[in-house]
Write a protein that holds these residues in place. Structure first.
Motif, PDB file in Angstrom:
ATOM      1  N   TYR A   1      -3.008  42.124 -17.921  1.00 17.67           N
ATOM      2  CA  TYR A   1      -2.537  43.414 -18.439  1.00 17.67           C
ATOM      3  C   TYR A   1      -1.023  43.534 -18.285  1.00 17.67           C
ATOM      4  O   TYR A   1      -0.516  44.553 -17.839  1.00 17.67           O
ATOM      5  CB  TYR A   1      -3.247  44.556 -17.713  1.00 17.67           C
ATOM      6  CG  TYR A   1      -4.731  44.609 -18.014  1.00 17.67           C
ATOM      7  CD1 TYR A   1      -5.177  44.601 -19.330  1.00 17.67           C
ATOM      8  CD2 TYR A   1      -5.664  44.690 -16.995  1.00 17.67           C
ATOM      9  CE1 TYR A   1      -6.529  44.650 -19.615  1.00 17.67           C
ATOM     10  CE2 TYR A   1      -7.028  44.743 -17.278  1.00 17.67           C
ATOM     11  CZ  TYR A   1      -7.455  44.725 -18.584  1.00 17.67           C
ATOM     12  OH  TYR A   1      -8.786  44.777 -18.874  1.00 17.67           O
TER      13      TYR A   1
ATOM     14  N   VAL B   1       1.452  43.944 -20.395  1.00 11.95           N
ATOM     15  CA  VAL B   1       2.167  44.983 -21.144  1.00 11.95           C
ATOM     16  C   VAL B   1       2.130  46.288 -20.364  1.00 11.95           C
ATOM     17  O   VAL B   1       3.109  47.023 -20.285  1.00 11.95           O
ATOM     18  CB  VAL B   1       1.559  45.166 -22.544  1.00 11.95           C
ATOM     19  CG1 VAL B   1       2.253  46.295 -23.283  1.00 11.95           C
ATOM     20  CG2 VAL B   1       1.682  43.880 -23.321  1.00 11.95           C
ATOM     21  N   GLN B   2       0.965  46.543 -19.755  1.00 14.94           N
ATOM     22  CA  GLN B   2       0.824  47.742 -18.947  1.00 14.94           C
ATOM     23  C   GLN B   2       1.825  47.733 -17.794  1.00 14.94           C
ATOM     24  O   GLN B   2       2.488  48.726 -17.516  1.00 14.94           O
ATOM     25  CB  GLN B   2      -0.599  47.804 -18.411  1.00 14.94           C
ATOM     26  CG  GLN B   2      -0.894  49.042 -17.627  1.00 14.94           C
ATOM     27  CD  GLN B   2      -2.342  49.060 -17.188  1.00 14.94           C
ATOM     28  OE1 GLN B   2      -3.087  48.144 -17.447  1.00 14.94           O
ATOM     29  NE2 GLN B   2      -2.723  50.116 -16.519  1.00 14.94           N
TER      30      GLN B   2
ATOM     31  N   ILE C   1       5.270  48.626 -19.050  1.00 16.16           N
ATOM     32  CA  ILE C   1       5.464  50.056 -19.284  1.00 16.16           C
ATOM     33  C   ILE C   1       5.685  50.775 -17.954  1.00 16.16           C
ATOM     34  O   ILE C   1       6.536  51.640 -17.820  1.00 16.16           O
ATOM     35  CB  ILE C   1       4.257  50.632 -20.043  1.00 16.16           C
ATOM     36  CG1 ILE C   1       4.354  50.187 -21.494  1.00 16.16           C
ATOM     37  CG2 ILE C   1       4.208  52.143 -19.943  1.00 16.16           C
ATOM     38  CD1 ILE C   1       3.228  50.603 -22.358  1.00 16.16           C
ATOM     39  N   TRP C   2       4.902  50.350 -16.968  1.00 18.99           N
ATOM     40  CA  TRP C   2       5.049  50.941 -15.652  1.00 18.99           C
ATOM     41  C   TRP C   2       6.475  50.743 -15.132  1.00 18.99           C
ATOM     42  O   TRP C   2       7.074  51.601 -14.515  1.00 18.99           O
ATOM     43  CB  TRP C   2       4.075  50.285 -14.686  1.00 18.99           C
ATOM     44  CG  TRP C   2       3.170  51.261 -14.066  1.00 18.99           C
ATOM     45  CD1 TRP C   2       3.513  52.503 -13.612  1.00 18.99           C
ATOM     46  CD2 TRP C   2       1.769  51.107 -13.840  1.00 18.99           C
ATOM     47  NE1 TRP C   2       2.403  53.120 -13.106  1.00 18.99           N
ATOM     48  CE2 TRP C   2       1.326  52.294 -13.226  1.00 18.99           C
ATOM     49  CE3 TRP C   2       0.867  50.100 -14.065  1.00 18.99           C
ATOM     50  CZ2 TRP C   2      -0.001  52.485 -12.849  1.00 18.99           C
ATOM     51  CZ3 TRP C   2      -0.439  50.293 -13.684  1.00 18.99           C
ATOM     52  CH2 TRP C   2      -0.869  51.479 -13.093  1.00 18.99           C
TER      53      TRP C   2
ATOM     54  N   ILE D   1       9.214  50.339 -16.871  1.00 19.45           N
ATOM     55  CA  ILE D   1      10.181  51.200 -17.559  1.00 19.45           C
ATOM     56  C   ILE D   1      10.174  52.567 -16.879  1.00 19.45           C
ATOM     57  O   ILE D   1      11.211  53.169 -16.641  1.00 19.45           O
ATOM     58  CB  ILE D   1       9.819  51.342 -19.050  1.00 19.45           C
ATOM     59  CG1 ILE D   1       9.901  49.982 -19.730  1.00 19.45           C
ATOM     60  CG2 ILE D   1      10.742  52.342 -19.725  1.00 19.45           C
ATOM     61  CD1 ILE D   1       9.420  49.980 -21.161  1.00 19.45           C
TER      62      ILE D   1
ATOM     63  N   PHE E   1      -1.919  45.713 -28.358  1.00 23.03           N
ATOM     64  CA  PHE E   1      -2.065  45.205 -26.995  1.00 23.03           C
ATOM     65  C   PHE E   1      -3.317  45.692 -26.285  1.00 23.03           C
ATOM     66  O   PHE E   1      -3.513  45.422 -25.122  1.00 23.03           O
ATOM     67  CB  PHE E   1      -0.844  45.576 -26.158  1.00 23.03           C
ATOM     68  CG  PHE E   1       0.431  45.039 -26.717  1.00 23.03           C
ATOM     69  CD1 PHE E   1       0.688  43.682 -26.685  1.00 23.03           C
ATOM     70  CD2 PHE E   1       1.365  45.872 -27.299  1.00 23.03           C
ATOM     71  CE1 PHE E   1       1.851  43.170 -27.201  1.00 23.03           C
ATOM     72  CE2 PHE E   1       2.538  45.374 -27.827  1.00 23.03           C
ATOM     73  CZ  PHE E   1       2.781  44.015 -27.780  1.00 23.03           C
TER      74      PHE E   1
ATOM     75  N   LYS F   1      -4.732  47.332 -24.138  1.00 19.70           N
ATOM     76  CA  LYS F   1      -4.587  48.191 -22.968  1.00 19.70           C
ATOM     77  C   LYS F   1      -3.107  48.395 -22.669  1.00 19.70           C
ATOM     78  O   LYS F   1      -2.470  47.539 -22.085  1.00 19.70           O
ATOM     79  CB  LYS F   1      -5.288  47.574 -21.764  1.00 19.70           C
ATOM     80  CG  LYS F   1      -5.373  48.567 -20.620  1.00 19.70           C
ATOM     81  CD  LYS F   1      -6.159  48.055 -19.451  1.00 19.70           C
ATOM     82  CE  LYS F   1      -6.175  49.109 -18.355  1.00 19.70           C
ATOM     83  NZ  LYS F   1      -6.781  48.616 -17.133  1.00 19.70           N
ATOM     84  N   VAL F   2      -2.543  49.508 -23.092  1.00 21.96           N
ATOM     85  CA  VAL F   2      -1.157  49.772 -22.740  1.00 21.96           C
ATOM     86  C   VAL F   2      -1.079  50.740 -21.568  1.00 21.96           C
ATOM     87  O   VAL F   2      -0.004  51.037 -21.086  1.00 21.96           O
ATOM     88  CB  VAL F   2      -0.335  50.302 -23.928  1.00 21.96           C
ATOM     89  CG1 VAL F   2      -0.059  49.187 -24.905  1.00 21.96           C
ATOM     90  CG2 VAL F   2      -1.011  51.458 -24.609  1.00 21.96           C
ATOM     91  N   GLY F   3      -2.254  51.210 -21.108  1.00 22.32           N
ATOM     92  CA  GLY F   3      -2.291  51.980 -19.879  1.00 22.32           C
ATOM     93  C   GLY F   3      -1.543  53.284 -19.940  1.00 22.32           C
ATOM     94  O   GLY F   3      -1.557  53.978 -20.942  1.00 22.32           O
TER      95      GLY F   3
ATOM     96  N   ILE G   1       3.732  57.549 -18.286  1.00 17.41           N
ATOM     97  CA  ILE G   1       4.790  57.355 -17.297  1.00 17.41           C
ATOM     98  C   ILE G   1       6.161  57.398 -17.964  1.00 17.41           C
ATOM     99  O   ILE G   1       7.116  57.942 -17.418  1.00 17.41           O
ATOM    100  CB  ILE G   1       4.569  56.024 -16.552  1.00 17.41           C
ATOM    101  CG1 ILE G   1       3.324  56.157 -15.691  1.00 17.41           C
ATOM    102  CG2 ILE G   1       5.767  55.681 -15.697  1.00 17.41           C
ATOM    103  CD1 ILE G   1       2.944  54.919 -14.969  1.00 17.41           C
ATOM    104  N   ILE G   2       6.235  56.861 -19.188  1.00 18.74           N
ATOM    105  CA  ILE G   2       7.511  56.895 -19.902  1.00 18.74           C
ATOM    106  C   ILE G   2       7.922  58.341 -20.163  1.00 18.74           C
ATOM    107  O   ILE G   2       9.073  58.728 -19.965  1.00 18.74           O
ATOM    108  CB  ILE G   2       7.408  56.113 -21.225  1.00 18.74           C
ATOM    109  CG1 ILE G   2       7.132  54.647 -20.923  1.00 18.74           C
ATOM    110  CG2 ILE G   2       8.680  56.266 -22.032  1.00 18.74           C
ATOM    111  CD1 ILE G   2       7.063  53.782 -22.154  1.00 18.74           C
TER     112      ILE G   2
END
Lengths: 273, 260
Positions: free
Chosen positions: A27, A29-30, A33-34, A36, B172, B174-176, B180-181
């Motif tokens: 995971y 990509v997740q 994002i975290w 960022i 993707f 699962k971008v979760g 948070i952004i």
């Protein structure tokens, strides 16, 4: 007999870590994002560096120049990234939806698996976090101000911070045995941690009365204290006191976690799950 | 018209669900109270050491925090529950069931879940803005109306960014926690763009546009915004909505449903 047991536990841990590193890799990509999302301390740093200008901002017997703010908030970045927790989510789901039940059948305590899940994520992220950390210090011209003993002590305090955070979040997550809305408590822990731990304002720059209270809370022990070590602003006595506070919080929260787990699990099985 | 009726229908459905979870109201009020309290504590402590932040004095900063509290309230009760569910729809295959319904898919995923109890921050935000306006003697109907209009367009920008980020789930899976952004953006937006170093201001205005989301509405409340500034804010919102919607449809065209 005893060594056999230790070897057994070590084997379980190796397996858990390998497993959860693989999960974290899957995971990616997740994780990105975290990461960022974790850039906020750097934005806060920019504000304070601008505010300090070429002078310094003082309070409670110390003062912070732009270099100090740079080191302090880069430390905040590293600390917050390395201590990201989602145990409240795991436990809420596990307890309310029954996902915990199969985990209880395994010969591995669920708390170990939850710890390994968090550690696996850190292992995958660490190279990038460290790169950003070093780059940030380099760009602000503060990389040379770090000393080897301080970095070493900082790393030690980081382990303490991780343990405190893990148990803090875990205790809140375990409340799911008794209540429905633990997920809504997560933003609260987050606000308290960031603001009362020094994530927006270094603890020393709070008004004196507030500062004196904050230094005794677990939030300052997990964020402000390690950052202060990296800054090299504290003497041996304060250093010892800081580690003592960390150990105290770890012990207290571990005991609380075990108590909550035991009483909660009794209720859980009573519910027929 | 039909869209509006659908939105009202979604709202009513959500409200019925919410009535089952009345204890959430208490949790939400506690969160709103503490987050606003901590924001004010931060502000007062900072002003304990300095007299202005990026040229903004205390009343202006209070109004700015007010705007961000309102936007955060909207995130908590609308954007988070609706848009954060998108990645789960994709991952668990539920999206297929939504797509075969005869309504605009973007509309549906955008308004399907609304948790009205979590709007507590909005009230506190309004109080903060009114206080800031009172302290600056800028409390007029015109200022208030312009501020409200620009809050709406700021939220439209945030919505578009979030929708686009959630759309990444088509590629993707699962971008979760895309949320948070958004929360990071809002944290950054509690300060005026002018408080950041010059090189960061461009980014914070046009790439991560917190200038439009929090700064511009706060300036409007203080009566410091000219009509050009207001117009740019509204145009930015229109462009963001168009881009967000385009990206959603583009993502949808690349979506290879869960069962194929």
């Amino acid at each position: 007999m005893r060594t056999a047991r230790i070897l057994h536990v070590a084997r379980i841990w190796r397996q858990l870590l390998v497993q959860y590193c693989a999960v974290a890799m899957a995971y990616r990509v997740q994780s990105l994002i975290w990461m960022i999302g974790g850039l906020m301390p750097i934005a806060t740093m920019l504000i304070w560096v601008e505010l300090a200008g070429n002078g310094s901002i003082g309070g409670n017997g110390t003062s912070y120049g732009r270099q100090d703010f740079a080191v302090y908030f880069m430390a905040m970045y590293l600390l917050r990234q390395a201590t990201v927790m989602w145990s409240v989510l795991i436990l809420d789901r596990g307890i309310r939806r029954g996902e915990l039940a199969p985990q209880l059948l395994r010969p591995v305590p669920p708390v170990w698996a939850h710890m390994a899940e968090h550690l696996g994520e850190i292992v995958v992220r660490l190279p990038i976090i460290l790169a950003v950390f070093v780059l940030g210090l380099y760009l602000t011209g503060t990389l040379g101000s770090l000393t080897f003993p301080n970095v070493l002590l900082f790393a030690l305090a980081l382990v303490g911070s991780w343990l405190i955070f893990f148990h803090l979040h875990y205790c809140v997550g375990l409340l799911a045995f008794w209540m429905d809305g633990v997920l809504s408590l997560e933003p609260l822990i987050w606000y308290f941690t960031v603001i009362l731990g020094g994530g927006a304002i270094p603890i020393d720059l709070f008004p004196t009365a507030i500062r004196d209270v904050l230094t005794w809370l677990p939030f300052a022990a997990t964020l402000d204290f390690p950052a202060q070590i990296l800054l090299g602003k504290i003497d041996a006595a304060l250093l010892a006191l800081g580690f003592a506070k960390q150990i105290g919080w770890i012990v207290a929260l571990t005991l609380l976690r075990q108590a909550l787990w035991r009483t909660g699990l009794r209720r859980y099985s009573a519910m027929g799950a | 018209m039909r869209s509006l009726r659908l939105i009202l229908l979604f709202l009513r459905n959500s409200l019925q669900v919410e009535m089952e979870y009345r204890a959430n109201l208490l949790a939400s009020l506690a969160t709103a109270f503490f987050s606003a309290g901590l924001a004010i504590l931060t502000l007062l402590s900072m002003f304990h050491r300095t007299t202005e932040i990026g040229g903004w004095d205390l009343p202006r900063m209070v109004a700015l925090v007010g705007v961000s509290l309102i936007v955060e309230g909207l995130i908590d009760c609308w954007l988070y529950p609706s848009l954060n569910a998108i990645t789960e729809y994709v991952r668990q295959g539920e999206l297929d069931l939504l797509l075969i319904r005869p309504i605009n898919s973007q509309l549906m995923v955008s308004f399907r879940n609304i948790r009205i109890w979590f709007a507590g921050n909005i009230g506190l935000g309004i109080i903060a803005i009114l206080y800031g306006m009172q302290a600056r003697q800028s409390l007029t109907v015109a200022n208030l109306a312009l501020c409200a209009l620009l809050v709406v367009s700021g939220v439209a920008i945030l919505y578009s960014i979030w929708l686009a980020a959630a759309t990444l789930a088509f590629w993707f899976t699962k971008v979760g926690e895309v949320s948070i952004i958004a929360y990071t953006l809002m944290e950054t937006g509690r300060f005026p763009v002018s408080a950041y170093p010059a090189w960061a201001r461009f980014t914070l205005t046009y790439i991560l546009p917190i200038a439009f989301i929090t700064n511009v509405p706060a300036e409007a409340a203080m009566g410091r915004l000219d009509w050009q500034g207001a117009l740019i804010g509204l145009c930015a919102a229109a462009v963001a909505l168009a881009l967000g919607s385009f990206f959603w449809r583009f993502g949808l065209s690349r979506y290879s449903s869960a069962s194929s």
